[in-house]
Design a protein around this motif. Structure first.
Motif, short mmCIF file in Angstrom:
data_model
loop_
_atom_site.label_atom_id
_atom_site.label_comp_id
_atom_site.label_asym_id
_atom_site.label_seq_id
_atom_site.Cartn_x
_atom_site.Cartn_y
_atom_site.Cartn_z
N LYS A 49 0.83 -1.20 0.00
CA LYS A 49 0.00 0.00 0.00
C LYS A 49 0.87 1.25 0.00
N THR A 50 1.96 1.25 0.75
CA THR A 50 2.86 2.40 0.79
C THR A 50 3.44 2.69 -0.59
N GLN A 51 3.86 1.63 -1.28
CA GLN A 51 4.41 1.80 -2.63
C GLN A 51 3.34 2.28 -3.60
N LEU A 52 2.12 1.75 -3.46
CA LEU A 52 1.02 2.15 -4.33
C LEU A 52 0.66 3.61 -4.10
N VAL A 53 0.61 4.04 -2.85
CA VAL A 53 0.30 5.43 -2.54
C VAL A 53 1.38 6.35 -3.10
N ALA A 56 -5.74 9.24 0.76
CA ALA A 56 -7.17 9.50 0.97
C ALA A 56 -7.97 9.06 -0.25
N ALA A 57 -7.44 9.29 -1.45
CA ALA A 57 -8.13 8.88 -2.68
C ALA A 57 -8.23 7.36 -2.76
N LEU A 58 -7.15 6.67 -2.42
CA LEU A 58 -7.15 5.21 -2.45
C LEU A 58 -8.13 4.64 -1.43
N ASP A 59 -8.15 5.20 -0.23
CA ASP A 59 -9.07 4.75 0.80
C ASP A 59 -10.52 5.01 0.41
#
Length: 95
Positions: free
Chosen positions: A7-11, A27-30
């Motif tokens: 998730k960190t890499q994706l963000v 925030a957009a991903l969540d």
């Protein structure tokens, strides 16, 4: 096979693509995950252009077998989440 993106890499990658900070990208991903969860749990489906379609499918009651003991028993009807991958994504991977 390569390790899956965290998730960190994706963000971080999303923030870079958007030209925004990591807090906004997170925030957009969540928000996206929340919308998909709410819609699919309610029986709907979500199509993400270029990626695929996420939907819920009902499985009927059926007989299953425990592979360790060989015992058969009836499994109640349930629902499973399915993802159909978009043709554009398949073609980009295979072509």
């Amino acid at each position: 096979m390569a390790k899956p993106m965290t998730k960190t890499q994706l963000v971080a990658a999303l923030a870079d693509e958007m030209g925004a900070d990591k807090k906004t990208a997170s925030a957009a991903l969540d928000a996206l995950a929340g919308v998909i969860t709410k819609e699919v749990a309610g029986g709907g489906a979500v199509t993400i252009p270029g990626v695929g379609k996420v939907y819920c499918r009902e499985r009927p009651e059926r007989m299953v077998r425990n592979p360790a003991t060989g015992d058969q028993f009836k499994k109640e009807a349930d629902k499973v989440v399915k993802v159909t991958i978009a043709k554009a994504l398949k073609d980009s991977v295979n072509g």
